[in-house]
Scaffold this active site. Structure first.
Site, PDB file in Angstrom:
ATOM      1  N   TYR A  33      44.845  40.322  25.417  1.00  0.00           N
ATOM      2  CA  TYR A  33      44.704  40.074  23.848  1.00  0.00           C
ATOM      3  C   TYR A  33      45.172  42.005  23.158  1.00  0.00           C
ATOM      4  O   TYR A  33      45.622  42.985  23.412  1.00  0.00           O
ATOM      5  CB  TYR A  33      42.500  40.401  23.894  1.00  0.00           C
ATOM      6  CG  TYR A  33      41.894  41.575  24.432  1.00  0.00           C
ATOM      7  CD1 TYR A  33      42.297  41.982  25.827  1.00  0.00           C
ATOM      8  CD2 TYR A  33      41.373  42.688  23.722  1.00  0.00           C
ATOM      9  CE1 TYR A  33      41.504  42.579  26.621  1.00  0.00           C
ATOM     10  CE2 TYR A  33      40.912  43.185  23.731  1.00  0.00           C
ATOM     11  CZ  TYR A  33      40.526  43.334  25.601  1.00  0.00           C
ATOM     12  OH  TYR A  33      39.959  44.454  26.086  1.00  0.00           O
ATOM     13  N   LYS A 147      46.475  44.499  28.848  1.00  0.00           N
ATOM     14  CA  LYS A 147      45.296  44.434  28.090  1.00  0.00           C
ATOM     15  C   LYS A 147      45.021  43.401  28.827  1.00  0.00           C
ATOM     16  O   LYS A 147      45.190  42.540  27.598  1.00  0.00           O
ATOM     17  CB  LYS A 147      45.715  44.957  26.628  1.00  0.00           C
ATOM     18  CG  LYS A 147      44.377  45.302  26.045  1.00  0.00           C
ATOM     19  CD  LYS A 147      44.833  45.653  24.978  1.00  0.00           C
ATOM     20  CE  LYS A 147      43.259  46.154  23.697  1.00  0.00           C
ATOM     21  NZ  LYS A 147      42.274  46.453  25.174  1.00  0.00           N
ATOM     22  N   GLU A 179      39.615  55.721  33.389  1.00  0.00           N
ATOM     23  CA  GLU A 179      38.537  55.924  31.876  1.00  0.00           C
ATOM     24  C   GLU A 179      37.870  55.424  31.519  1.00  0.00           C
ATOM     25  O   GLU A 179      37.239  55.244  32.137  1.00  0.00           O
ATOM     26  CB  GLU A 179      40.461  55.041  30.584  1.00  0.00           C
ATOM     27  CG  GLU A 179      40.003  53.772  30.922  1.00  0.00           C
ATOM     28  CD  GLU A 179      41.275  52.701  30.455  1.00  0.00           C
ATOM     29  OE1 GLU A 179      42.123  53.435  29.509  1.00  0.00           O
ATOM     30  OE2 GLU A 179      42.171  52.005  31.740  1.00  0.00           O
ATOM     31  N   LEU A 204      45.095  52.209  30.285  1.00  0.00           N
ATOM     32  CA  LEU A 204      45.482  51.359  29.780  1.00  0.00           C
ATOM     33  C   LEU A 204      46.356  52.259  28.517  1.00  0.00           C
ATOM     34  O   LEU A 204      45.419  53.631  28.311  1.00  0.00           O
ATOM     35  CB  LEU A 204      44.532  50.831  28.351  1.00  0.00           C
ATOM     36  CG  LEU A 204      44.935  49.570  27.253  1.00  0.00           C
ATOM     37  CD1 LEU A 204      46.066  48.948  27.387  1.00  0.00           C
ATOM     38  CD2 LEU A 204      43.803  49.454  25.780  1.00  0.00           C
TER      39      LEU A 204
HETATM   40  N1  PDD Z   1      39.585  49.110  23.746  1.00  0.00           N
HETATM   41  N2  PDD Z   1      41.163  51.774  27.611  1.00  0.00           N
HETATM   42  C1  PDD Z   1      40.369  50.485  27.824  1.00  0.00           C
HETATM   43  C2  PDD Z   1      40.294  50.278  28.857  1.00  0.00           C
HETATM   44  C3  PDD Z   1      40.880  49.587  26.066  1.00  0.00           C
HETATM   45  O1  PDD Z   1      39.693  48.509  26.367  1.00  0.00           O
HETATM   46  C4  PDD Z   1      41.224  50.962  25.187  1.00  0.00           C
HETATM   47  C5  PDD Z   1      40.072  49.524  23.850  1.00  0.00           C
HETATM   48  C6  PDD Z   1      41.341  51.661  25.083  1.00  0.00           C
HETATM   49  C7  PDD Z   1      41.810  51.921  23.774  1.00  0.00           C
HETATM   50  O2  PDD Z   1      42.649  51.787  23.223  1.00  0.00           O
HETATM   51  P1  PDD Z   1      42.984  52.036  21.663  1.00  0.00           P
HETATM   52  O3  PDD Z   1      43.035  53.466  21.205  1.00  0.00           O
HETATM   53  O4  PDD Z   1      43.917  51.145  21.259  1.00  0.00           O
HETATM   54  O5  PDD Z   1      41.900  50.925  21.123  1.00  0.00           O
HETATM   55  C8  PDD Z   1      41.625  52.087  26.413  1.00  0.00           C
HETATM   56  C9  PDD Z   1      39.430  47.749  22.861  1.00  0.00           C
HETATM   57  C10 PDD Z   1      38.755  48.567  21.877  1.00  0.00           C
HETATM   58  C11 PDD Z   1      38.477  46.584  23.066  1.00  0.00           C
HETATM   59  O6  PDD Z   1      38.714  45.766  24.470  1.00  0.00           O
HETATM   60  O7  PDD Z   1      37.386  46.453  22.329  1.00  0.00           O
END
Ligand code: PDD
Length: 282
Positions: A33, A147, A179, A204
């Protein structure tokens, strides 16, 4: 409230969008996703999100069903049809529908689901007061750079946070923070370093993290890409986390211990402000 969603390229009322129970996304979490933020009806850092979407698909051998231009057109049409000004646009691609077998036919047609969500991204209590963060063991698989929609460890982590009255959980492995459950983790040290994990398979590759580290010159700090412990974070000058749905979120407490002053610190506040200013100007 009614909502128009996209299922395999078709615009439908959410109530009419139906998926097979044999979809491998449902049966095996066999899918990936992406989440892009939307401000003033426009996506933020979207090219990078779509590049990561393509990479996630490639890594698990699902063909990317659309070109970048087609993804963007679908996203913009959904944003327009739902009148979304502030929130997120969500994309999920699964391997598709088949009889339940672990292995898959190479020619399967992927399932694509897209929808928008209204969210207050700019006016946020976390930005003004800082977030309460707890730590939990990192229970995830070894390819966190993908992801994946297999989010059970993050679901449990976020629920533990909610039960503790916190807004985020930082996941810990071998004594080091990997993270956040849905965000990239940072600390600012007393001697002027901005510390965050390097991009390996352990985390990620956060799109917001990339954008924020590119702003390092504005902070006078030096970037140190390395792991840090919970104790180091608790003793840091500041801590914060980044994601498409929170931008830059200052940490007030970590496992109940105030970080810095226990209020949003100057670095997080400044980075948040610059990031939002640039996003609105682009
Ligand atoms: N999640 N690490 C993890 C495990 C994440 O699920 C996310 C983002 C990030 C930050 O990535 P980015 O800056 O590309 O949004 C880091 C999204 C927002 C979600 O699962 O809804």
């Amino acid at each position: 409230m009614s909502r128009i969603v996209l299922l395999n390229g078709e615009f439908l009322d959410a109530a009419d969008a139906k998926l097979s129970i044999m979809d491998r996304g449902f049966l095996f979490a066999d899918g990936i996703y992406e989440v892009s933020a939307v401000l003033n009806g426009r996506t933020i850092d979207n090219a990078a999100h779509l590049a990561r979407l393509d990479r996630s698909l490639t890594e698990i051998d699902i063909p990317n069903p659309y070109s970048v231009a087609e993804w963007v057109a679908f996203q913009n049409a959904l944003i327009a049809r739902n009148g979304l000004t502030e929130g997120v646009v969500y994309i999920q691609v699964t391997r598709g529908v088949a009889e339940r077998e672990f292995s898959y036919d190479e020619g399967l047609a992927p399932t694509v689901v897209m929808f928008t969500q209204v969210k207050n991204l700019l006016a946020s209590k976390i930005a003004t007061e800082g977030a309460k963060v707890i730590t939990v063991p990192d229970l995830r698989w070894a390819r966190r750079d993908i992801k994946s929609v297999a989010l059970l460890p993050q679901v449990l982590a976020k629920q533990a946070a909610a039960r503790a009255g916190a807004q985020e959980a930082w996941m810990v492995e071998d004594g080091f923070v990997t993270e956040g459950a849905s965000s990239s983790a940072f600390i600012v040290t007393a001697d002027g370093a901005l510390v965050t994990r390097p991009f390996t398979r352990a985390v990620l590759p956060g799109i917001t993290r990339l954008a924020i580290t590119a702003l390092i010159a504005e902070t006078g700090l030096r970037l140190e890409e390395r792991a840090f412990t919970v104790a180091e974070a608790q003793a840091a000058a500041e801590a914060f986390f980044t994601s498409a749905s929170t931008f830059v979120a200052p940490v007030a407490t970590l496992d109940g211990t105030p970080v810095g002053t226990g209020k949003p610190g100057p670095v997080a506040t400044k980075l948040r402000e610059i990031y939002i200013r640039q996003a609105l100007a682009d």
